[in-house]
Design an enzyme around this catalytic site. Structure first.
Site, PDB file in Angstrom:
ATOM      1  N   ARG A 156     -10.754  -0.635  14.367  1.00  0.00           N
ATOM      2  CA  ARG A 156     -10.523   0.245  13.221  1.00  0.00           C
ATOM      3  C   ARG A 156     -11.479  -0.243  12.135  1.00  0.00           C
ATOM      4  O   ARG A 156     -12.559   0.280  12.000  1.00  0.00           O
ATOM      5  CB  ARG A 156      -9.044   0.151  12.817  1.00  0.00           C
ATOM      6  CG  ARG A 156      -8.581   1.218  11.890  1.00  0.00           C
ATOM      7  CD  ARG A 156      -7.083   1.217  11.690  1.00  0.00           C
ATOM      8  NE  ARG A 156      -6.550   0.003  11.058  1.00  0.00           N
ATOM      9  CZ  ARG A 156      -5.332  -0.113  10.548  1.00  0.00           C
ATOM     10  NH1 ARG A 156      -4.496   0.912  10.605  1.00  0.00           N
ATOM     11  NH2 ARG A 156      -4.918  -1.227  10.000  1.00  0.00           N
ATOM     12  N   MET A 205      11.686  24.217   5.075  1.00  0.00           N
ATOM     13  CA  MET A 205      10.971  23.506   4.003  1.00  0.00           C
ATOM     14  C   MET A 205      11.919  22.817   3.033  1.00  0.00           C
ATOM     15  O   MET A 205      11.729  21.671   2.646  1.00  0.00           O
ATOM     16  CB  MET A 205      10.061  24.477   3.245  1.00  0.00           C
ATOM     17  CG  MET A 205       9.190  23.772   2.210  1.00  0.00           C
ATOM     18  SD  MET A 205       8.234  24.905   1.200  1.00  0.00           S
ATOM     19  CE  MET A 205       7.107  25.589   2.382  1.00  0.00           C
ATOM     20  N   TYR A 248      15.392  29.545  11.430  1.00  0.00           N
ATOM     21  CA  TYR A 248      14.217  30.218  11.985  1.00  0.00           C
ATOM     22  C   TYR A 248      14.206  30.081  13.500  1.00  0.00           C
ATOM     23  O   TYR A 248      14.554  29.023  14.034  1.00  0.00           O
ATOM     24  CB  TYR A 248      12.936  29.584  11.438  1.00  0.00           C
ATOM     25  CG  TYR A 248      12.709  29.850   9.973  1.00  0.00           C
ATOM     26  CD1 TYR A 248      12.513  31.138   9.495  1.00  0.00           C
ATOM     27  CD2 TYR A 248      12.683  28.790   9.079  1.00  0.00           C
ATOM     28  CE1 TYR A 248      12.289  31.364   8.146  1.00  0.00           C
ATOM     29  CE2 TYR A 248      12.454  29.014   7.724  1.00  0.00           C
ATOM     30  CZ  TYR A 248      12.258  30.305   7.267  1.00  0.00           C
ATOM     31  OH  TYR A 248      12.034  30.524   5.936  1.00  0.00           O
ATOM     32  N   LYS A 269       0.847  -1.205   0.000  1.00  0.00           N
ATOM     33  CA  LYS A 269       0.000   0.000   0.000  1.00  0.00           C
ATOM     34  C   LYS A 269       0.879   1.251   0.000  1.00  0.00           C
ATOM     35  O   LYS A 269       2.079   1.175   0.314  1.00  0.00           O
ATOM     36  CB  LYS A 269      -0.908  -0.018   1.239  1.00  0.00           C
ATOM     37  CG  LYS A 269      -0.160  -0.049   2.573  1.00  0.00           C
ATOM     38  CD  LYS A 269      -1.073  -0.396   3.750  1.00  0.00           C
ATOM     39  CE  LYS A 269      -0.299  -0.425   5.053  1.00  0.00           C
ATOM     40  NZ  LYS A 269      -1.111  -0.944   6.162  1.00  0.00           N
TER      41      LYS A 269
HETATM   42  C1  LIG Z   1      -0.332  -1.930   6.848  1.00  0.00           C
HETATM   43  C2  LIG Z   1      -0.887  -3.232   7.280  1.00  0.00           C
HETATM   44  C3  LIG Z   1      -0.067  -4.375   7.388  1.00  0.00           C
HETATM   45  C4  LIG Z   1       1.440  -4.299   7.300  1.00  0.00           C
HETATM   46  O1  LIG Z   1       1.941  -3.916   8.551  1.00  0.00           O
HETATM   47  P1  LIG Z   1       3.514  -3.736   8.863  1.00  0.00           P
HETATM   48  O2  LIG Z   1       3.539  -3.360  10.287  1.00  0.00           O
HETATM   49  O3  LIG Z   1       3.993  -2.670   7.946  1.00  0.00           O
HETATM   50  O4  LIG Z   1       4.155  -5.052   8.596  1.00  0.00           O
HETATM   51  C5  LIG Z   1      -0.674  -5.582   7.650  1.00  0.00           C
HETATM   52  N1  LIG Z   1      -2.022  -5.680   7.827  1.00  0.00           N
HETATM   53  C6  LIG Z   1      -2.838  -4.598   7.767  1.00  0.00           C
HETATM   54  C7  LIG Z   1      -4.309  -4.757   7.978  1.00  0.00           C
HETATM   55  C8  LIG Z   1      -2.292  -3.339   7.510  1.00  0.00           C
HETATM   56  O5  LIG Z   1      -3.100  -2.262   7.459  1.00  0.00           O
END
Ligand SMILES: *Cc1c(COP(=O)(O)O)cnc(C)c1O
Length: 378
Positions: A137, A316, A259, A37
């Site tokens: 979630r 930035m 800054y 992802k």
């Molecule tokens: C992002 C995600 C993973 C991967 O998790 P990592 O900690 O990056 O290995 C696995 N399962 C779900 C549902 C996720 O959202």
């Protein structure tokens, strides 16, 4: 154009493949899938997906349907799951076009997929079922999962190919939540006796045993992040992020930098590097003594064999690094400061910025020149 960019990312595809092989081995007897992802955690979906496929990975997870479609163009044969469920009946069309398998997380997902899911004749309306075990979630409540299992045993409207849940505290092996979630999951998986199961993310793989189930879902560890907090990182670094030195200067004790005018305690040699928060070098990584954060030390870069602490606030487009320890004339314009990589662990930098490796990787901006090395040997 490397000579026009402020920084470069070197992405080591052989390290990625080696990390996949290690995770696959640690996952045995389960099969290791890969989570790709968010553009493969910012590393670039196509080269990452092709490398993982060549290393033997056949199942992939993305978060969003459009990421799934991009994956389908890259790997025509892969099994592709989409975590965030169906967004509505219109999205079901995209799932069909891409032969994507939705992870069904709620009642609305179930109804949409029953009505609009694709059917290739062998597995009508294939799907993964996400059951809630403690994250709160996404995921079906245990009651809803039970009803689904009973109804579907009669109607066969859906073909669940995977039943999954997600661990909340896997990176803390002693956390009591891990065992609690495993027990809940073991109870719920019996509702779908013919379906493969999946519980472990990267950290979950290192919990081993019953956490492995049939399919593991590593993400961050593939990309070199430490799977378990506070333990040695067994993964190879995959990304080296470097910023170009744009200017080197000597500044006197009592003068100020950046800054907010952070005062310098001693005469200092500064390397001004072309990276900043617009490149995902977080402002919270600013140097020690900067009153915008609670942490006592800022991040450090690494250059010519030495650590170089961040001085003052990260801006930035530019960040100041203290290269006094290297002596005069050691650093030249056009040299590169390693922001993280083999010499400066990504987890160390993340901690200094009050964040996690995931956020550093996924916020690497588009201004870096990207170079892929070590591919094509598989
Ligand atoms: C992002 C995600 C993973 C991967 O998790 P990592 O900690 O990056 O290995 C696995 N399962 C779900 C549902 C996720 O959202």
């Amino acid at each position: 154009m490397p000579h026009l960019a402020g920084g470069r990312l070197v992405i080591n595809l052989s390290a990625l493949a080696a990390n996949y092989r290690l995770l696959a081995e640690r996952s045995t007897p389960a099969q290791a899938a890969a989570v790709v992802k968010a553009d493969a955690y910012g590393l670039g979906l196509a080269p990452v997906a092709r490398t993982l496929w060549a290393a033997g990975c056949r199942r992939f997870f993305v978060a969003l349907p459009h990421e799934g479609l991009a994956m389908r163009d890259i790997l025509p044969e892969a099994e592709i799951f989409v975590f965030n469920g169906l967004f509505g009946s219109e999205a079901a069309v995209a799932y069909r076009a891409g032969r994507l398998i939705p992870v069904l997380n709620a009642q609305s997902d179930l109804s949409i997929w029953e009505a609009y899911g694709w059917d290739d004749g062998e597995t009508p309306r294939p799907c993964a079922i996400h059951v809630e075990t403690g994250m709160n979630r996404l995921g079906l409540t245990p009651e809803r999962a039970r009803t689904l299992a009973e109804e579907n045993a009669l109607t066969r409207a859906l073909t669940p190919v995977l039943v999954m849940s997600h661990l909340a505290c896997a990176d803390t092996p002693d956390h009591p939540m891990n065992r609690r979630q495993l027990e809940s999951f073991q109870a719920l998986r019996t509702l779908f006796p013919e379906t493969e199961t999946s519980l472990a993310n990267s950290a979950g793989i290192f919990l081993g045993g019953g956490f492995l189930c049939n399919v593991t879902r590593p993400g961050i560890a593939l990309y070199g992040g430490a799977p378990v907090s506070g333990a040695a990182n067994p993964m190879q670094p995959v990304v080296t992020a470097e910023a170009r030195v744009s200017q080197v200067k000597q500044v006197r004790a009592g003068d100020t930098v950046s800054y907010g005018a952070t005062p310098l305690a001693r005469d200092t040699i500064i390397a001004v590097a072309s990276t900043g928060y617009a490149d995902g070098y977080h402002r919270a990584a600013s140097g020690g003594g900067v009153p915008l954060r609670n942490l006592s030390n800022g991040a450090s870069g690494f250059i010519h064999g030495h650590e170089a602490p961040v001085l003052g606030r990260v801006t930035m487009d530019l960040t100041l690094f203290d290269v006094t320890a290297l002596g005069p004339d050691a650093v030249a314009v056009g040299d590169h400061v390693e922001l993280f990589g083999p010499n400066m662990p990504i987890n160390t930098v993340a901690e200094a910025a009050g964040t996690i490796a995931y956020e550093l990787l996924t916020s690497l901006g588009p201004r870096y020149h990207r170079e892929y090395v070590g591919g094509g040997e598989e």
